[in-house]
Each structure stands twice: as C-alpha cells, then as structure tokens.
Design a protein around this motif. Structure first.
Motif, PDB file in Angstrom:
ATOM      1  N   ALA A  54       0.837  -1.201   0.000  1.00 47.55           N
ATOM      2  CA  ALA A  54       0.000   0.000   0.000  1.00 47.55           C
ATOM      3  C   ALA A  54       0.871   1.250   0.000  1.00 47.55           C
ATOM      4  O   ALA A  54       2.017   1.226   0.439  1.00 47.55           O
ATOM      5  N   SER A  55       0.302   2.339  -0.491  1.00 48.28           N
ATOM      6  CA  SER A  55       1.043   3.596  -0.534  1.00 48.28           C
ATOM      7  C   SER A  55       1.136   4.186   0.876  1.00 48.28           C
ATOM      8  O   SER A  55       0.429   3.765   1.796  1.00 48.28           O
ATOM      9  N   GLY A  56       2.036   5.170   1.016  1.00 47.71           N
ATOM     10  CA  GLY A  56       2.215   5.808   2.316  1.00 47.71           C
ATOM     11  C   GLY A  56       0.930   6.409   2.836  1.00 47.71           C
ATOM     12  O   GLY A  56       0.629   6.334   4.033  1.00 47.71           O
ATOM     13  N   GLU A  57       0.122   6.985   1.949  1.00 49.56           N
ATOM     14  CA  GLU A  57      -1.129   7.624   2.365  1.00 49.56           C
ATOM     15  C   GLU A  57      -2.077   6.594   2.985  1.00 49.56           C
ATOM     16  O   GLU A  57      -2.726   6.870   3.995  1.00 49.56           O
ATOM     17  N   LEU A  58      -2.119   5.428   2.345  1.00 52.12           N
ATOM     18  CA  LEU A  58      -3.061   4.417   2.847  1.00 52.12           C
ATOM     19  C   LEU A  58      -2.587   3.857   4.186  1.00 52.12           C
ATOM     20  O   LEU A  58      -3.393   3.643   5.098  1.00 52.12           O
ATOM     21  N   VAL A  59      -1.271   3.634   4.310  1.00 53.76           N
ATOM     22  CA  VAL A  59      -0.743   3.145   5.587  1.00 53.76           C
ATOM     23  C   VAL A  59      -1.018   4.189   6.668  1.00 53.76           C
ATOM     24  O   VAL A  59      -1.355   3.855   7.807  1.00 53.76           O
ATOM     25  N   GLU A  87       5.010  10.898   1.149  1.00 51.90           N
ATOM     26  CA  GLU A  87       5.629  12.211   1.050  1.00 51.90           C
ATOM     27  C   GLU A  87       5.972  12.673   2.471  1.00 51.90           C
ATOM     28  O   GLU A  87       5.379  12.197   3.437  1.00 51.90           O
ATOM     29  N   PRO A  88       6.893  13.660   2.603  1.00 60.87           N
ATOM     30  CA  PRO A  88       7.184  14.184   3.937  1.00 60.87           C
ATOM     31  C   PRO A  88       5.932  14.726   4.627  1.00 60.87           C
ATOM     32  O   PRO A  88       5.803  14.605   5.845  1.00 60.87           O
ATOM     33  N   GLU A  89       4.990  15.270   3.852  1.00 61.33           N
ATOM     34  CA  GLU A  89       3.778  15.820   4.457  1.00 61.33           C
ATOM     35  C   GLU A  89       2.963  14.721   5.141  1.00 61.33           C
ATOM     36  O   GLU A  89       2.397  14.931   6.212  1.00 61.33           O
ATOM     37  N   VAL A  90       2.929  13.540   4.501  1.00 64.98           N
ATOM     38  CA  VAL A  90       2.175  12.431   5.090  1.00 64.98           C
ATOM     39  C   VAL A  90       2.874  11.955   6.361  1.00 64.98           C
ATOM     40  O   VAL A  90       2.229  11.718   7.387  1.00 64.98           O
ATOM     41  N   ALA A  91       4.209  11.852   6.295  1.00 69.29           N
ATOM     42  CA  ALA A  91       4.962  11.437   7.486  1.00 69.29           C
ATOM     43  C   ALA A  91       4.732  12.448   8.611  1.00 69.29           C
ATOM     44  O   ALA A  91       4.553  12.059   9.772  1.00 69.29           O
ATOM     45  N   ALA A  92       4.703  13.736   8.263  1.00 71.00           N
ATOM     46  CA  ALA A  92       4.490  14.765   9.283  1.00 71.00           C
ATOM     47  C   ALA A  92       3.128  14.590   9.933  1.00 71.00           C
ATOM     48  O   ALA A  92       3.002  14.688  11.159  1.00 71.00           O
ATOM     49  N   ARG A  93       2.116  14.309   9.134  1.00 72.73           N
ATOM     50  CA  ARG A  93       0.767  14.135   9.693  1.00 72.73           C
ATOM     51  C   ARG A  93       0.718  12.910  10.592  1.00 72.73           C
ATOM     52  O   ARG A  93       0.031  12.914  11.617  1.00 72.73           O
TER      53      ARG A  93
ATOM     54  N   ALA B 158      -6.541  14.140   9.854  1.00 76.97           N
ATOM     55  CA  ALA B 158      -7.185  12.987   9.225  1.00 76.97           C
ATOM     56  C   ALA B 158      -6.582  12.753   7.852  1.00 76.97           C
ATOM     57  O   ALA B 158      -6.093  13.692   7.223  1.00 76.97           O
ATOM     58  N   PRO B 159      -6.582  11.502   7.411  1.00 79.22           N
ATOM     59  CA  PRO B 159      -6.080  11.251   6.049  1.00 79.22           C
ATOM     60  C   PRO B 159      -6.938  11.970   5.008  1.00 79.22           C
ATOM     61  O   PRO B 159      -8.155  12.068   5.163  1.00 79.22           O
ATOM     62  N   ILE B 160      -6.299  12.456   3.991  1.00 77.15           N
ATOM     63  CA  ILE B 160      -7.011  13.200   2.945  1.00 77.15           C
ATOM     64  C   ILE B 160      -7.405  12.219   1.845  1.00 77.15           C
ATOM     65  O   ILE B 160      -6.550  11.490   1.326  1.00 77.15           O
ATOM     66  N   ALA B 161      -8.694  12.208   1.516  1.00 74.91           N
ATOM     67  CA  ALA B 161      -9.149  11.362   0.408  1.00 74.91           C
ATOM     68  C   ALA B 161      -8.756  12.041  -0.898  1.00 74.91           C
ATOM     69  O   ALA B 161      -9.231  13.113  -1.211  1.00 74.91           O
ATOM     70  N   LYS B 162      -7.848  11.384  -1.611  1.00 76.44           N
ATOM     71  CA  LYS B 162      -7.361  11.998  -2.851  1.00 76.44           C
ATOM     72  C   LYS B 162      -8.359  11.764  -3.974  1.00 76.44           C
ATOM     73  O   LYS B 162      -8.942  10.681  -4.093  1.00 76.44           O
TER      74      LYS B 162
END
Lengths: 185, 299
Positions: A54-59, A87-93, B158-162
């Motif tokens: 899975a992508s970083g966003e999904l994890v 992305e660094p933004e996802v890691a930051a979140r 929250a995760p952003i729905a792309k």
C-alpha cells in the motif's frame, strides 16, 4: 531510412506506445480505486488491513484509524512504512497524530493525578511533534500542540557549562511538574 | 518579504595564524518575529587563502545543535574569490523549537571552520553567531473558557481522500489516443472502414488474394485477376506485361519485387492465354500481393 518507410512504420509504433500508455494508466487508476476503497472502509470504522504494497497515504489512514482508538504500539509499527513510502507531508501528519495520541494519554494521566505516568508520555509527544515539524514545517497544528505540551511539562536544559557540549541530551534535562492540572482550584 | 541583513561578523580568532580565513560575512533573515517551528537560513561567506582548503569533516552535521535548535541542512558552495583565494559560501538551514513564554532573545551558536594546508597544517576559525527574538504562539494565561482550553489540542490530522479525477482523465486521454492510433493504423493499412481507399489498391488486392488463392484453379484465376486490377488502378491504365519496365521505373518502391512481378505476369499469361496450366503456386501469389501492399504503404 526513407520517408516512406518511416510513414509505413510509424502507425504501428504509435499504436504500441499508446496501448502501453493506456495499460499503464488503467493499472494506476485501478490501484488508486482499490486504495480508495480501503481508505473509505477505514474512514467508516471498519478495521481493514491495507495490502503489503500500500502507498504511504493508505498506511497513514490505517495508522490514523489505530491512533484515534489509542492502539499506539500497533500504529507506531507502521512508522517505517509511512516514512519510507509517503511524502514528507504524510509522514508529518503521522508524527503529529502520534503526538496527539501521546498528549491525550498524558492529559488523562494528569487528570487522574498520575504525574509519573504523564511525564514520559509528554516527552514522547514532544519528540513526535518535533519529528512532524522536521518533516513539514508548515504543519501549524503541530506547532500549536507542541507549545501546549511544552507548557504541560516544561523542560529546562541544564545550564550549558561548555560551549562544545551544546548537544543537549534528554538525560541532562530535569522537568518540573505541571503547574496546575485541570479541574483543581 | 524577507529583509536580508548583512552583518559583519566578529571573527573569533582561535589561532594566531587565522589570517588564512578572511572576509567572513554572515547574513540572515529578519532577526525578530520567529515562532516555534520556524525554519531560517543563515548564509556565511568567507575567503580562504591558497593553498588552504576547508575541511568538510569539521563542519557540523545536520541534527540538534542545542536543545531547542536543529540544523536541518548545510550546503557549501566553493568558487574562486579575489586575490587567488577560494571563496566559500555556506547556507545553513536551522529550525527553532523554542517554546517561548514571552518574546525572548535566542542565539544560534557559531561553529568551527577548519582549514587545512598543503602539508596538513590546520587552522581553525569560528563562524559568527546570530541572535534573534522569538515570540510565543499563545498567551500565558488561557483566555475565556478557563482550565479546559489550557490543555486543548488541535484536532488530529485525518487522512485526505485523494481525488481519482486526474487518474481518470489520464486514462481517458490514453484511451482516446489509442483509438486515434488505431484509426491511423487502419487508414495506413487500408483496413475497414478505409478498405476502399483509392491509393491502396494492393492492400485491397492482398485481402482478395488471401481469401481465394488457395481454392483451386478458379480461385487462383480470381486472385490473379484481383492483382491485375490493382496493377491497373496503380498504373492508371490497363497494365500488360510489356509495360512493366515503365511502370516499375515510375514506382521505385516496387522495384525490389521486379522478379516476382515478372514471374506473376508470365504465369498469368500462361494461365489465361496459354495452356491453362498454373505455373505460380498460390503461396507465392499471396506473398507477392502482401509484399506489394507493404511496398505501397512505404511509397
């Protein structure tokens, strides 16, 4: 190669190239669709495990699902995947959400007058918020919450005796107790 | 807007021979109004007299500098300066984590610049330090709401729905491009719906030949006739075996099949006007028709 030969060869090559492009973009779209299905299931409170690739966003979506349910340890085991793939933004979140989960625990411990439990949680929350700001300095919520936990249990670096030893370690710190827990006069 | 203040720095001379490092200048952003989490870049410029060189191993590594200050990155740029010296320009990116309770002065400590000579002698100098004012994000006393807001955190991220729209658009465009390429190929090969293209008589003939050539002698005759019609259309008149020379010299693309074409014309004459014996195998006829169709595309 003569012009006529190029004219004869061009259409099949063009068709091959566009077919490859179509296959690639259809594959990407399909992958995104299935990722979105998992993300939507997580958002509607279904405990779904994302696939291994899975992508970083999904994890991160999975980690967020765990963090709001206070499953901190399981969420933190996903940190490597998120930092590696996202992305660094996802890691930051992600770091920011970890910090929030820690801070919530700390506040709960303070409210229950368990100061000894609160102090390490606050320290870990600070580390998480700092990691979030390192990855994405524009995450203003992390700045705000870092400020909140800094005041919850304030650090005072030992007076730095030598200029060379400026790299302060957490061991060299002493912390004071929170000034006034919520709910007391 | 960032106001760049060039500050002539005080160079702390560690070694009396620090004349090897000269012209040290540092500039930074506005030295006030920094908040917790802000990133700022300090640029240091200095000249190193030859044959001395900056020792990169002595430069600070990215990481915590003080408890509330991180060095994010350090970039060193080297070029030739005045009087044969080497000019170094260093851009150090810092991030402050100082949670101020009131506006307070903070200092970025200087770091060591070590230069090494040709025979290994070492001279150290210090970069300049930089002082700035950092301000709090929140008031000390929580405003209205009392104790409840003192520990109030900002909500979780929250995760952003792309949106899938870009991927969908890309797939649509790729599909359109594939269809266009398919149309172009069909047009180029005179496939349906372009099978009646006037400039592709041999493509039509090749299809007709492939269909009937192997169905006995009648089939062979029909195939040969179809190929003859293609030659006729291509030449613009009824083409006989004797006119082949002129026909081929006007169409160089067909010239590499001259021998096969001649054989076909001979066989056809023998079949239609001779003893009725088929001299050219159906396979050869099919191959000739296919080759001519290909040559016609390349013409």
């Amino acid at each position: 190669m003569s012009l006529g030969r190029i004219r004869a060869v061009l259409p099949p090559l063009l068709l091959l190239a566009t077919t490859l492009w179509l296959a690639q973009s259809a594959w990407t779209l399909q992958g995104k669709r299935s990722e979105r299905a998992v993300a939507q299931a997580l958002a509607s409170n279904h405990d779904v495990r994302p696939p291994d690739d899975a992508s970083g966003e999904l994890v991160f979506a999975r980690a967020h699902f765990l963090l709001v349910r206070d499953s901190l340890d399981e969420a933190q085991s996903l940190a490597g995947q998120i930092v590696e793939r996202g992305e660094p933004e996802v890691a930051a979140r992600f770091h920011y959400d970890v910090g929030n989960a820690r801070a919530r625990r700390a506040v709960g411990a303070i409210e229950a007058s368990q100061i000894d439990k609160a102090i390490p949680e606050v320290r870990l929350a600070k580390e998480a918020y700092r990691a979030a700001l390192r990855a994405d300095p524009t995450l203003w919520d992390a700045r705000y919450n870092l400020d909140v936990v800094m005041r919850l249990v304030r650090d005072f670096p030992e007076i730095e005796t030598a200029e060379e030893e400026t790299k302060a370690q957490p061991k060299k710190l002493w912390t004071d107790l929170p000034g006034r827990p919520r709910g007391l006069p | 807007m960032r106001v760049l203040l060039a500050a002539t720095a005080l160079v702390a001379l560690v070694h009396p021979a620090a004349a090897q490092v000269s012209g040290l200048q540092m500039s930074g952003p506005r030295p006030f109004g920094l908040l917790l989490g802000d990133v700022f870049t300090l640029t240091t410029q200095f000249d190193v007299a030859k044959p001395f060189k900056l020792d990169p191993a002595a430069l600070p590594k990215p990481g915590p500098v003080t408890y509330s200050l991180d060095l994010r990155s350090l970039k060193v740029d080297e070029r030739s300066g005045p009087d044969g010296a080497t000019r170094y320009e260093m851009a150090a990116e810092y991030q402050t984590f100082y949670a101020a309770l009131e506006a307070i002065e903070q200092t970025v400590p200087p770091f060591t610049l070590a230069v090494v000579g040709a025979s290994g002698e070492r001279v150290e100098a210090k970069s300049a330090s930089w002082t700035y004012l950092t301000s709090p994000l929140r008031p000390i006393v929580a405003t209205a709401g009392g104790g409840a807001t003192a520990f109030a955190l900002q909500p979780d991220a929250a995760p952003i729905a792309k949106s899938l729209r870009p991927a969908e658009i890309q797939t649509g465009v790729a599909l359109g491009a594939t269809l266009l390429a398919l149309l172009l190929l069909a047009w180029s090969r005179a496939w349906p719906p372009f099978h009646r293209r006037p400039s592709r008589p041999f493509a039509q003939a090749a299809r007709a030949v492939a269909k009937v050539a192997r169905s006995g002698e009648d089939g062979w005759r029909a195939a040969a006739l179809a190929l003859h019609r293609a030659f006729d259309i291509s030449a613009g008149k009824r083409l006989l075996g004797d006119d082949l020379g002129a026909f081929l010299s006007a169409r160089p693309a067909f010239r590499s099949y001259e021998a096969s074409i001649k054989a076909f014309f001979d066989a056809s004459r023998a079949a239609f006007f001779g003893g009725g014996r088929v001299a050219l195998p159906a396979e050869d006829l099919k191959r000739l028709a296919r080759n001519l169709a290909a040559a016609e595309r390349a013409a």
